[in-house]
Write an enzyme that holds these catalytic residues in place. Sequence first.
Site, short mmCIF file in Angstrom:
data_model
loop_
_atom_site.label_atom_id
_atom_site.label_comp_id
_atom_site.label_asym_id
_atom_site.label_seq_id
_atom_site.Cartn_x
_atom_site.Cartn_y
_atom_site.Cartn_z
N TYR A 56 -82.17 38.06 -50.00
CA TYR A 56 -82.89 37.15 -49.56
C TYR A 56 -82.98 36.56 -48.15
CZ TYR A 56 -83.27 35.91 -54.81
OH TYR A 56 -83.28 36.04 -56.15
N HIS B 98 -77.06 42.21 -58.30
CA HIS B 98 -78.37 42.07 -58.17
C HIS B 98 -79.38 42.89 -58.84
CE1 HIS B 98 -81.57 39.82 -55.37
NE2 HIS B 98 -82.06 40.03 -56.88
#
Length: 265
Positions: free
Chosen positions: A39, A97
């Site tokens: 991110y 992830h």
Amino acid sequence: MSLPAFGVGTFRLQGQTAVDSVRQALALGYRHVDTAQIYGNEAEVGEAIAGSGVPRRALFVTTKIWTDQLSGDRLVPSLKDSLHRLRLEQVDLTLIHWPSPGGAVPLAETLGALAEAQAAGLTGQIGVSNFTVALMDEALATGLPLATNQVELHPYLQNRKVVAHARRRGLHLTSYMTLAYGKVLQDAVIQAIARRQAATPAQVVLAWALQQGYAVIPSSTRRANLESNLRAQELRLSAQDMAQIDALDRDDRQANPPGLAPAWD
């Protein structure tokens, strides 16, 4: 601390926008913050936490290891880098992830490195994200305790095979993109339920997910939306409401990156 059912997400939030969103969320009473290495906002999340005045022991912080850091020699150093950016000595939960593309890094190797990070006190719990039925089985076969599988779940993509299998195996689920980038908020069925319940469409969708036992991590840059979303925890949908939303499933997946996504169930 167990994984809180309600948190604030930070996907796509950058710079001061990320700082302000997390800061406002914490001021409103959120105590779970979800971020990820990819991110690019761990430093901003750390800044917001540091300036919030909320005691560290009251917070639950999740981050996620990106696919280029899943090998046994890279995972722990990359998590230490995340902790540095977050200004924390430990995160509460670290997730894989996405599964390693093409299985380039064996899952057992990655989970072993996560277990090493946990033993070293770098993370309180470990878990996975975007895992299919087969990948969940492979992960659980290691015998390591997994806190959750974070997957895309919303009224238009109810991921029924993954949900059913996770429940059979006793693996908790976290819903991301619960509002499907806002698409489901325009649905006539959702809006009708919202009118009946004197609630917002977002509250209805979040309550639908919560009532199924999922954790949710919606994000917003607006304080009013953050506050409104939080009140979804107080809303109780009827069996009819739930059934009507269940009927909206249309396999409308939002997160399906080429070269990264596994073979979905």
